[in-house]
Design a protein around this motif. Structure first.
Motif, PDB file in Angstrom:
ATOM      1  N   LYS A 104       0.783  -1.233   0.000  1.00  0.00           N
ATOM      2  CA  LYS A 104       0.000   0.000   0.000  1.00  0.00           C
ATOM      3  C   LYS A 104       0.819   1.290   0.000  1.00  0.00           C
ATOM      4  O   LYS A 104       0.250   2.364  -0.130  1.00  0.00           O
ATOM      5  CB  LYS A 104      -0.894   0.032   1.242  1.00  0.00           C
ATOM      6  N   GLY A 105       2.123   1.184   0.197  1.00  0.00           N
ATOM      7  CA  GLY A 105       2.946   2.376   0.322  1.00  0.00           C
ATOM      8  C   GLY A 105       3.048   3.170  -0.970  1.00  0.00           C
ATOM      9  O   GLY A 105       2.981   2.615  -2.059  1.00  0.00           O
ATOM     10  N   ARG A 106       3.188   4.480  -0.812  1.00  0.00           N
ATOM     11  CA  ARG A 106       3.337   5.355  -1.973  1.00  0.00           C
ATOM     12  C   ARG A 106       4.817   5.497  -2.308  1.00  0.00           C
ATOM     13  O   ARG A 106       5.638   5.767  -1.421  1.00  0.00           O
ATOM     14  CB  ARG A 106       2.731   6.725  -1.683  1.00  0.00           C
ATOM     15  N   PRO A 107       5.186   5.311  -3.567  1.00  0.00           N
ATOM     16  CA  PRO A 107       6.591   5.449  -3.965  1.00  0.00           C
ATOM     17  C   PRO A 107       7.153   6.801  -3.534  1.00  0.00           C
ATOM     18  O   PRO A 107       6.482   7.830  -3.626  1.00  0.00           O
ATOM     19  CB  PRO A 107       6.547   5.336  -5.486  1.00  0.00           C
ATOM     20  N   GLY A 108       8.378   6.760  -3.019  1.00  0.00           N
ATOM     21  CA  GLY A 108       9.049   7.966  -2.570  1.00  0.00           C
ATOM     22  C   GLY A 108       8.740   8.341  -1.136  1.00  0.00           C
ATOM     23  O   GLY A 108       9.296   9.292  -0.600  1.00  0.00           O
ATOM     24  N   GLU A 109       7.855   7.587  -0.486  1.00  0.00           N
ATOM     25  CA  GLU A 109       7.476   7.902   0.888  1.00  0.00           C
ATOM     26  C   GLU A 109       8.243   7.046   1.882  1.00  0.00           C
ATOM     27  O   GLU A 109       8.751   5.979   1.552  1.00  0.00           O
ATOM     28  CB  GLU A 109       5.968   7.698   1.099  1.00  0.00           C
ATOM     29  N   ARG A 110       8.273   7.531   3.107  1.00  0.00           N
ATOM     30  CA  ARG A 110       8.938   6.846   4.219  1.00  0.00           C
ATOM     31  C   ARG A 110       7.906   6.620   5.314  1.00  0.00           C
ATOM     32  O   ARG A 110       7.120   7.504   5.612  1.00  0.00           O
ATOM     33  CB  ARG A 110      10.065   7.740   4.703  1.00  0.00           C
ATOM     34  N   TYR A 111       7.914   5.414   5.897  1.00  0.00           N
ATOM     35  CA  TYR A 111       6.955   5.065   6.942  1.00  0.00           C
ATOM     36  C   TYR A 111       7.708   4.583   8.178  1.00  0.00           C
ATOM     37  O   TYR A 111       8.548   3.689   8.089  1.00  0.00           O
ATOM     38  CB  TYR A 111       6.000   3.970   6.459  1.00  0.00           C
ATOM     39  N   ILE A 112       7.402   5.180   9.314  1.00  0.00           N
ATOM     40  CA  ILE A 112       8.003   4.765  10.582  1.00  0.00           C
ATOM     41  C   ILE A 112       7.113   3.686  11.186  1.00  0.00           C
ATOM     42  O   ILE A 112       5.915   3.889  11.371  1.00  0.00           O
ATOM     43  CB  ILE A 112       8.150   5.960  11.544  1.00  0.00           C
ATOM     44  N   THR A 113       7.700   2.542  11.474  1.00  0.00           N
ATOM     45  CA  THR A 113       6.956   1.418  12.052  1.00  0.00           C
ATOM     46  C   THR A 113       7.323   1.288  13.529  1.00  0.00           C
ATOM     47  O   THR A 113       8.036   0.373  13.912  1.00  0.00           O
ATOM     48  CB  THR A 113       7.249   0.117  11.288  1.00  0.00           C
ATOM     49  N   GLY A 114       6.832   2.219  14.309  1.00  0.00           N
ATOM     50  CA  GLY A 114       7.142   2.260  15.731  1.00  0.00           C
ATOM     51  C   GLY A 114       6.200   1.416  16.550  1.00  0.00           C
ATOM     52  O   GLY A 114       5.517   0.534  16.032  1.00  0.00           O
ATOM     53  N   GLY A 115       6.169   1.721  17.817  1.00  0.00           N
ATOM     54  CA  GLY A 115       5.337   0.954  18.731  1.00  0.00           C
ATOM     55  C   GLY A 115       4.993   1.748  19.960  1.00  0.00           C
ATOM     56  O   GLY A 115       4.131   2.609  19.938  1.00  0.00           O
ATOM     57  N   THR A 116       5.728   1.511  21.043  1.00  0.00           N
ATOM     58  CA  THR A 116       5.431   2.108  22.340  1.00  0.00           C
ATOM     59  C   THR A 116       6.549   3.048  22.765  1.00  0.00           C
ATOM     60  O   THR A 116       7.726   2.692  22.684  1.00  0.00           O
ATOM     61  CB  THR A 116       5.279   0.991  23.404  1.00  0.00           C
ATOM     62  N   ASP A 117       6.172   4.224  23.236  1.00  0.00           N
ATOM     63  CA  ASP A 117       7.142   5.158  23.798  1.00  0.00           C
ATOM     64  C   ASP A 117       7.361   4.797  25.259  1.00  0.00           C
ATOM     65  O   ASP A 117       6.397   4.667  26.025  1.00  0.00           O
ATOM     66  CB  ASP A 117       6.639   6.596  23.707  1.00  0.00           C
ATOM     67  N   VAL A 118       8.627   4.614  25.655  1.00  0.00           N
ATOM     68  CA  VAL A 118       8.938   4.235  27.036  1.00  0.00           C
ATOM     69  C   VAL A 118      10.145   5.013  27.552  1.00  0.00           C
ATOM     70  O   VAL A 118      10.986   5.447  26.780  1.00  0.00           O
ATOM     71  CB  VAL A 118       9.234   2.722  27.181  1.00  0.00           C
ATOM     72  N   ARG A 119      10.193   5.140  28.843  1.00  0.00           N
ATOM     73  CA  ARG A 119      11.387   5.649  29.519  1.00  0.00           C
ATOM     74  C   ARG A 119      12.235   4.436  29.865  1.00  0.00           C
ATOM     75  O   ARG A 119      11.696   3.343  30.110  1.00  0.00           O
ATOM     76  CB  ARG A 119      10.993   6.403  30.772  1.00  0.00           C
ATOM     77  N   PRO A 120      13.553   4.564  29.900  1.00  0.00           N
ATOM     78  CA  PRO A 120      14.402   3.398  30.205  1.00  0.00           C
ATOM     79  C   PRO A 120      14.028   2.698  31.516  1.00  0.00           C
ATOM     80  O   PRO A 120      13.937   1.471  31.553  1.00  0.00           O
ATOM     81  CB  PRO A 120      15.809   3.992  30.274  1.00  0.00           C
TER      82      PRO A 120
END
Length: 172
Positions: free
Chosen positions: A65-81
């Motif tokens: 489904k991605g658009r050519p020339g685009e960048r996608y971040i596949t993150g998850g959960t924001d955590v503190r150490p």
């Protein structure tokens, strides 16, 4: 013609990846060290962690489904150490280490680890991971969610499945 001329490309950028299958113990070393109560608490910083299985699905979605020339971040959960160490310790059913380390000492440790890496020696922690533990490095996956339908597993599922896999392999 330049490199990539006429090439349709979609980039997938995951942040810190963890999960089952980490045979090289890239992030798994953190689980092993938490199990031994060797990872001290760091008072500042935070970063985004994601499950390797989410990243794999993100790659497939970007291909489909991605658009050519685009960048996608596949993150998850924001955590503190400190939060991540506590959640890993809880999943391992051990007490988290109580020792606290000042931020300046973490920076010195990261520099020392970087020197060891340049000398070709391997330490129990990667310099980049130690450095990251005191920085605020959060990543948004909103674009991947909106355009690709990207979704993530709960962090605790990732931790439990990782620990199960490390134990089956005798790594933790």
């Amino acid at each position: 013609r330049g490199v990539g001329d006429g090439l349709e490309m979609v980039a997938v950028n995951p942040p810190t990846v963890m999960g089952p299958g980490d045979a090289r113990m890239s992030v798994g070393v953190l689980f092993r060290e938490v199990a031994k109560r060797r990872v001290p608490r760091v008072s500042r910083g935070g970063f985004t962690v994601c499950d390797v299985r989410d990243v794999a699905r993100g790659h497939v979605l970007a291909f489909e489904k991605g658009r050519p020339g685009e960048r996608y971040i596949t993150g998850g959960t924001d955590v503190r150490p400190a939060e991540l160490m506590e959640r890993i310790a809880s999943s391992l059913d051990v007490e988290p280490a109580r020792m606290r380390v000042p931020v300046f000492a973490v920076g010195m440790g990261a520099r020392a680890l970087r020197l060891l890496e340049r000398l070709g020696l391997r330490a129990s922690a990667a310099a980049a991971h130690v450095w990251l533990s005191t920085r605020w490095v959060f990543h948004s996956s909103e674009k991947a969610r909106r355009e690709l339908g990207y979704a993530t597993l709960p962090l605790d599922d990732c931790l439990e499945d990782s620990i199960r896999w490390y134990r089956e392999k005798g790594l933790v």
